[in-house]
Scaffold this motif. Structure first.
Motif, short mmCIF file in Angstrom:
data_model
loop_
_atom_site.label_atom_id
_atom_site.label_comp_id
_atom_site.label_asym_id
_atom_site.label_seq_id
_atom_site.Cartn_x
_atom_site.Cartn_y
_atom_site.Cartn_z
N ARG A 130 -4.71 7.17 -0.36
CA ARG A 130 -5.91 7.46 0.44
C ARG A 130 -6.57 6.17 0.92
O ARG A 130 -7.00 6.06 2.08
CB ARG A 130 -6.90 8.28 -0.41
CG ARG A 130 -8.14 8.72 0.36
CD ARG A 130 -9.16 9.35 -0.57
NE ARG A 130 -9.64 8.39 -1.57
CZ ARG A 130 -10.58 7.48 -1.30
NH1 ARG A 130 -11.12 7.39 -0.10
NH2 ARG A 130 -10.98 6.66 -2.26
N ARG A 131 -6.62 5.16 0.05
CA ARG A 131 -7.24 3.90 0.45
C ARG A 131 -6.42 3.21 1.55
O ARG A 131 -6.99 2.65 2.49
CB ARG A 131 -7.39 2.98 -0.76
CG ARG A 131 -8.43 3.43 -1.76
CD ARG A 131 -8.78 2.30 -2.72
NE ARG A 131 -7.62 1.90 -3.52
CZ ARG A 131 -7.33 2.39 -4.71
NH1 ARG A 131 -8.09 3.34 -5.23
NH2 ARG A 131 -6.26 1.97 -5.37
N ARG A 132 -5.09 3.26 1.43
CA ARG A 132 -4.26 2.66 2.48
C ARG A 132 -4.47 3.37 3.81
O ARG A 132 -4.54 2.73 4.87
CB ARG A 132 -2.79 2.72 2.08
CG ARG A 132 -2.39 1.74 0.99
CD ARG A 132 -0.89 1.60 0.90
NE ARG A 132 -0.23 2.85 0.57
CZ ARG A 132 -0.01 3.27 -0.68
NH1 ARG A 132 -0.41 2.53 -1.72
NH2 ARG A 132 0.60 4.41 -0.91
N ALA A 133 -4.56 4.70 3.78
CA ALA A 133 -4.77 5.47 5.01
C ALA A 133 -6.12 5.13 5.64
O ALA A 133 -6.23 5.01 6.87
CB ALA A 133 -4.68 6.97 4.71
N GLU A 134 -7.13 4.95 4.82
CA GLU A 134 -8.46 4.60 5.35
C GLU A 134 -8.45 3.22 5.99
O GLU A 134 -9.04 3.01 7.06
CB GLU A 134 -9.50 4.66 4.23
CG GLU A 134 -9.84 6.08 3.78
CD GLU A 134 -10.87 6.09 2.67
OE1 GLU A 134 -11.16 5.00 2.12
OE2 GLU A 134 -11.36 7.18 2.33
N ARG A 135 -7.76 2.26 5.34
CA ARG A 135 -7.69 0.91 5.91
C ARG A 135 -6.94 0.93 7.25
O ARG A 135 -7.34 0.28 8.21
CB ARG A 135 -7.03 -0.04 4.94
CG ARG A 135 -7.86 -0.39 3.72
CD ARG A 135 -7.31 -1.60 2.99
NE ARG A 135 -5.98 -1.34 2.44
CZ ARG A 135 -5.76 -0.87 1.21
NH1 ARG A 135 -6.77 -0.58 0.42
NH2 ARG A 135 -4.52 -0.68 0.78
N ARG A 136 -5.86 1.69 7.31
CA ARG A 136 -5.10 1.75 8.56
C ARG A 136 -5.91 2.43 9.65
O ARG A 136 -5.91 1.99 10.81
CB ARG A 136 -3.78 2.48 8.35
CG ARG A 136 -2.94 2.51 9.61
CD ARG A 136 -1.55 3.05 9.40
NE ARG A 136 -0.79 2.99 10.64
CZ ARG A 136 0.46 3.41 10.78
NH1 ARG A 136 1.10 3.91 9.73
NH2 ARG A 136 1.08 3.33 11.94
N ALA A 137 -6.61 3.51 9.30
CA ALA A 137 -7.44 4.21 10.29
C ALA A 137 -8.51 3.28 10.85
O ALA A 137 -8.82 3.32 12.04
CB ALA A 137 -8.07 5.45 9.66
N ALA A 138 -9.08 2.43 9.99
CA ALA A 138 -10.10 1.48 10.45
C ALA A 138 -9.50 0.47 11.41
O ALA A 138 -10.11 0.12 12.43
CB ALA A 138 -10.74 0.78 9.26
N ARG A 139 -8.30 -0.03 11.09
CA ARG A 139 -7.65 -0.98 12.00
C ARG A 139 -7.32 -0.34 13.34
O ARG A 139 -7.49 -0.95 14.40
CB ARG A 139 -6.38 -1.53 11.35
CG ARG A 139 -6.63 -2.58 10.29
CD ARG A 139 -5.36 -3.30 9.91
NE ARG A 139 -4.46 -2.45 9.17
CZ ARG A 139 -4.44 -2.34 7.82
NH1 ARG A 139 -5.30 -3.06 7.10
NH2 ARG A 139 -3.58 -1.55 7.22
N ILE A 140 -6.84 0.91 13.30
CA ILE A 140 -6.54 1.60 14.55
C ILE A 140 -7.82 1.80 15.36
O ILE A 140 -7.83 1.62 16.59
CB ILE A 140 -5.86 2.95 14.27
CG1 ILE A 140 -4.48 2.72 13.66
CG2 ILE A 140 -5.73 3.77 15.55
CD1 ILE A 140 -3.78 3.99 13.24
N GLY A 141 -8.90 2.17 14.70
CA GLY A 141 -10.17 2.35 15.39
C GLY A 141 -10.62 1.08 16.10
O GLY A 141 -11.09 1.13 17.24
#
Length: 445
Positions: A130-141
């Motif tokens: 979940r933490r990895r997904a959140e970090r990636r989502a932030a980078r994509i944003g």
């Protein structure tokens, strides 16, 4: 002869060859002269020893359920010429009643079966994932916000200077999207950068592609409020896997409608697109496979074969993208011509698919019966039964259509055909054709 012993045609075997030189070399080994110890099993394997220049013959075995290949020769091509020659000999003569494989073939077949049956690894730690997904989502944003600014600058400054600016600024933007872990956005940015200077009408096309890219950006920024099917599509188009979402599994006999390769602009990746259609469900499926530099993709299913297998469809892919899972029998020739629809129904199907996925380039369609005809704006496919539906233009069909379209016209001879292809905003791209009463397909191009 059982279903698992149904032999392929020579054309279907040669369609597996990675290149023209392999086809020629394999054809030379398609006779009985150099072969010994040939045999086949009821489970769908063929094997044999091929005499070469050395003292020891090359040992070759093919698992038809893949198909997959093993040969003791040093070739780095898959399949090698020995595997092609073995399959051509089997297609022409057969290897008699099924029998047990010799030890060297049985060892490889048993190992392959064990690898196929091996259970998947256990799920990763849920909290860490979940933490990895959140970090990636932030980078994509962050990448999406930067891309939106780039598009706004483009509109504000106008398109007139894009031909002089060249491709480099867009490649730099694409690299930033790669850094943001959004490969789908990077691919669309690269495509956008190739449009200026590509011919008459490029400004309108650039505006269209820029608008679709802007729509995708806005979809990502508001993905939390979208219905789940559309949200899955947005995630997929951006390049984010729909992790943890199980796709629908469909077991069917899948007819191979078409298979063709495309190479990335930098030449580093070969993508193989295989179109399937369920003979019972009628559902289309797109299977993608990739090959690194110097090696073709491993999946090879000749057009016209049918394979009984489970296909698992990926979320967010317009219901098309699928992965082939367990196969329950070797691929075998199909004696059925797929049912076609008229051109009006084809356009309606593409329009309905666009409502689900606005970024969809094309939709797979079997047209039939249709006739290729020349028109004022290029070649078209017209309904042969006078339904009143408008003809569909063939993509790339100007005054000098590519060889595949001439091949289609020659096959037709003015008569009706069943044609499979991709129906999109640039027209209909024909890929495979069937003549009336003939179940054997002809790959176009």
């Amino acid at each position: 002869m059982t279903d698992q012993q149904v032999r392929w045609t020579a054309e279907q075997v040669l369609a597996l060859a990675p290149d023209a030189s392999s086809r020629r070399a394999g054809a030379k080994l398609g006779g009985a002269g150099p072969w010994s110890e040939t045999g086949n099993s009821a489970s769908g394997a063929v094997w044999g020893s091929c005499r070469g220049s050395g003292a020891t013959p090359y040992r070759t075995v093919v698992d038809l359920t893949g198909p997959a290949y093993k040969c003791s020769c040093p070739s780095r091509k898959f399949p090698c010429k020995h595997a092609l020659g073995l399959l051509l000999l089997w297609a022409a003569e057969g290897f008699g009643e099924p029998a047990g494989a010799p030890e060297w073939a049985d060892a490889w077949l048993a190992g392959r079966a064990a690898r196929t049956a091996r259970p998947a690894a256990g799920p990763a730690d849920a909290e860490a994932a979940r933490r990895r997904a959140e970090r990636r989502a932030a980078r994509i944003g962050a990448g999406v916000a930067e891309l939106e600014q780039r598009l706004a600058d483009l509109v504000r400054g106008g398109l007139a200077g894009q031909e002089q600016a060249g491709y480099a600024p867009w490649e730099e933007t694409a690299a930033r999207m790669v850094d943001a872990q959004a490969p789908g956005l990077a691919a669309r940015v690269r495509e956008l950068g190739t449009i200026p200077g590509c011919g008459a009408g490029w400004p309108a096309r650039m505006l269209e592609e820029g608008a679709l890219l802007h729509l995708l950006n806005r979809g990502w920024l508001g993905v939390a409020g979208l219905p789940e099917p559309l949200a899955a599509t947005v995630r997929s188009r951006v390049g984010l896997p729909n992790a943890g979402v199980e796709g629908e599994a469909v077991r069917d006999r899948w007819l191979v409608l078409s298979q063709y390769d495309s190479v990335s602009p930098d030449g580093r990746l070969t993508t193989r697109r295989t179109w399937l259609r369920g003979l019972e469900s009628g559902r289309p499926a797109l299977v993608l496979d990739f090959g690194p530099p110097g090696r073709p993709p491993s999946l090879a299913l000749p057009v016209g074969l049918a394979v009984e297998a489970e296909a698992r469809f990926r979320p967010g892919s317009a219901g098309l993208r699928a992965d082939l899972g367990e196969r329950f029998a070797p691929a075998a020739p199909c004696d059925r011509v797929p049912a076609g629809i008229d051109t009006g129904a084809a356009l309606e199907a593409y329009g309905a698919a666009l409502r689900e996925d606005p970024w969809l380039e094309s939709w797979p369609v079997v047209l039939g019966p249709v006739v290729p005809i020349p028109g004022e704006l290029g070649w078209q496919l017209a309904d042969a039964e006078g339904s009143g539906a408008l003809p569909v233009p063939l993509s790339g069909a100007g005054s000098r259509p590519p060889s595949g379209l001439w091949q289609l016209a020659a096959l037709s001879g003015g008569g009706p055909l069943t044609v499979f292809g991709e129906c999109g905003h640039r027209g209909f791209t024909p890929l495979t054709a069937w003549q009336p009463g003939c179940p054997e397909p002809v790959a176009l191009g």
